[in-house]
Design an enzyme around this catalytic site. Structure first.
Site, PDB file in Angstrom:
ATOM      1  N   LYS A   1      -9.091   2.347 -24.926  1.00  0.00           N
ATOM      2  CA  LYS A   1      -8.476   2.427 -23.898  1.00  0.00           C
ATOM      3  C   LYS A   1      -8.160   0.834 -23.448  1.00  0.00           C
ATOM      4  CE  LYS A   1     -13.100   1.828 -21.739  1.00  0.00           C
ATOM      5  NZ  LYS A   1     -13.707   2.205 -20.958  1.00  0.00           N
TER       6      LYS A   1
ATOM      7  N   TYR B   1      -5.050 -30.087 -12.230  1.00  0.00           N
ATOM      8  CA  TYR B   1      -4.503 -30.155 -10.333  1.00  0.00           C
ATOM      9  C   TYR B   1      -6.228 -31.132 -10.110  1.00  0.00           C
ATOM     10  CZ  TYR B   1      -0.300 -27.180 -10.794  1.00  0.00           C
ATOM     11  OH  TYR B   1       0.298 -26.736 -11.441  1.00  0.00           O
TER      12      TYR B   1
HETATM   13  C1  LIG Z   1     -15.390   1.784 -21.715  1.00  0.00           C
HETATM   14  C2  LIG Z   1     -15.603   3.056 -22.056  1.00  0.00           C
HETATM   15  C3  LIG Z   1     -16.622   3.212 -23.263  1.00  0.00           C
HETATM   16  C4  LIG Z   1     -16.535   2.552 -24.818  1.00  0.00           C
HETATM   17  O1  LIG Z   1     -17.761   1.170 -24.236  1.00  0.00           O
HETATM   18  P1  LIG Z   1     -18.429  -0.065 -24.696  1.00  0.00           P
HETATM   19  O2  LIG Z   1     -19.124  -0.681 -24.256  1.00  0.00           O
HETATM   20  O3  LIG Z   1     -16.338  -0.815 -24.871  1.00  0.00           O
HETATM   21  O4  LIG Z   1     -18.385   0.842 -26.571  1.00  0.00           O
HETATM   22  C5  LIG Z   1     -17.675   4.974 -23.940  1.00  0.00           C
HETATM   23  N1  LIG Z   1     -17.654   5.477 -22.502  1.00  0.00           N
HETATM   24  C6  LIG Z   1     -16.731   5.699 -21.509  1.00  0.00           C
HETATM   25  C7  LIG Z   1     -16.476   6.196 -20.601  1.00  0.00           C
HETATM   26  C8  LIG Z   1     -15.903   4.600 -20.905  1.00  0.00           C
HETATM   27  O5  LIG Z   1     -15.293   4.385 -19.932  1.00  0.00           O
END
Ligand SMILES: *Cc1c(COP(=O)(O)O)cnc(C)c1O
Length: 374
Positions: free
Chosen positions: A38, A266
């Site tokens: 994702k 800055y």
């Molecule tokens: C993002 C996500 C994962 C992966 O989690 P990690 O900690 O990056 O391994 C797994 N399951 C769900 C539902 C997620 O949203």
């Protein structure tokens, strides 16, 4: 990008992704592995990373949005693919046509999957999600018996196949996670009573998959660990045999010498203590460097770690190179594999008070992704 634009590059080592998946599979030992790609594979590039993770032995892919799933299908990635976070009143027609499996967290989503099955003439493959205590997404324990019975009825009618049952952990403590596993077990018993026989049961993401064997069931969903970062802020990826896949690099575009006491960037939050040399690096918070790391982060220039001097600006940082020789055109590594001496994404996360996930995922659109190790 024209030749005159500054060099801002995230180099992604696909061989590292592949080896990380191999290592994780050997450690975790579940029958099935969902590689989570994702958010553009946590900033690494969804399509190339998905291919590398499959080459490393992942047998399934996971994303949040169906649009992310459809992008993978458009790139001719045919592996089983699950999407679990949907908009209000979703229409799953294209998703079901593309043979994307759906995480179902509400009765409305189940109805939408059934509608898509009717309109396409295809079976909607679903994974029912139970909220076991994260209080985020998923069917509540109250709605679960109704949902499992409705899903079974749709299965009997040939509209739906319940391929999976899943949930997600809070990671609050081993005890809290184990209590969630117990709640999932109760949900599985309900599902069996309703006549369901899910092929995939999944609860653990990277953190629990690595440290709590009782949460593994027959499938794990691995995100951060396949990128070679640690799910824990107090444990290094190397402890788990993982190698960071992303190196964020740039080049020095200007140098200057300043006298003792001169302020930098800055607000002059940094002042030279003694005459010193500065290097200008054209990467800033628009590119994903957290502004909160101002004054605390380091970068690698000329074979040494040197401090970021003063505030991270939108497009650039200034680095105090002091005695380290730095010239225009020299390579700068913002973060990468700490085994090579460079700062890690986790170092930036600690400097900014956040987690490694946040550092790699937030890279801006001016950062070019390039791939090695294919
Ligand atoms: C993002 C996500 C994962 C992966 O989690 P990690 O900690 O990056 O391994 C797994 N399951 C769900 C539902 C997620 O949203």
């Amino acid at each position: 990008m024209t030749d005159a634009a500054p060099d801002r590059e995230a180099v992604v080592d696909l061989g590292a992704v592949r080896r990380n998946v191999e290592t994780l599979r050997a450690t975790i030992g579940t029958e099935h592995t969902i590689a989570v790609v994702k958010a553009n594979a946590y900033g690494h590039g969804a399509v190339p990373v998905a291919r590398a993770a499959l080459a490393g032995g992942a047998d399934r892919l996971g994303v949040a949005d169906v649009s992310e799933a459809l992008e993978l299908r458009e790139a001719d990635i045919a592996a089983p693919l699950l999407a679990w976070l949907h908009g209000a009143r979703p229409d799953f027609t294209r998703t079901v046509e593309a043979n994307v499996e759906l995480g179902i967290s509400t009765l409305d989503q189940l109805d939408a999957a059934i509608d898509a099955a009717k309109s396409t003439g295809r079976v909607a493959v679903v994974h029912l999600k139970l909220d076991t205590g994260l209080s985020r997404n998923g069917l509540s324990a109250d709605a679960w018996p109704t949902a499992t019975r409705a899903a079974r009825a749709a299965e009997t009618a040939g509209l739906v196949r319940v391929a999976g049952v899943f949930s997600h952990l809070s990671g609050t403590s081993p005890d809290a996670d184990t209590a969630q596993a117990d709640a999932l077990d109760r949900g599985l018993a309900d599902a069996a009573r309703a006549g369901l026989d899910p092929e995939f049961v999944h609860l653990a993401a990277s953190g629990a998959a690595l440290t709590l064997p009782g949460t593994r069931y027959n499938t794990v969903r691995l995100g951060i660990s396949i990128y070679g970062l640690s799910p824990f802020s107090d444990r290094e990826p190397a402890e788990f045999g993982l190698t960071p896949a992303m190196t964020l690099r740039s080049r020095v575009v200007a140098t200057r010498s300043i006298p003792d006491g001169q302020g930098v960037s800055y607000g002059h939050t940094y002042r030279a203590s003694g005459d010193t040399n500065l290097a200008l690096v054209p990467v800033g918070y628009a590119d994903g460097l957290p502004r909160q790391a101002s004054g605390a982060a380091e970068v690698w220039i000329g074979g040494a770690r040197r401090p970021v001097a003063g505030r991270v600006a939108m497009d650039q940082i200034v680095v105090d190179v002091d005695g380290t020789p730095a010239s225009v055109g020299d390579e700068v590594v913002l973060f990468g594999d700490p085994a090579t001496g460079v700062p890690s994404a986790e170092d930036w996360a600690r400097a900014a008070g956040t987690i490694g996930y946040d550092i790699v995922t937030r890279l801006g659109s001016r950062v070019r992704r390039t791939y090695v190790g294919e």
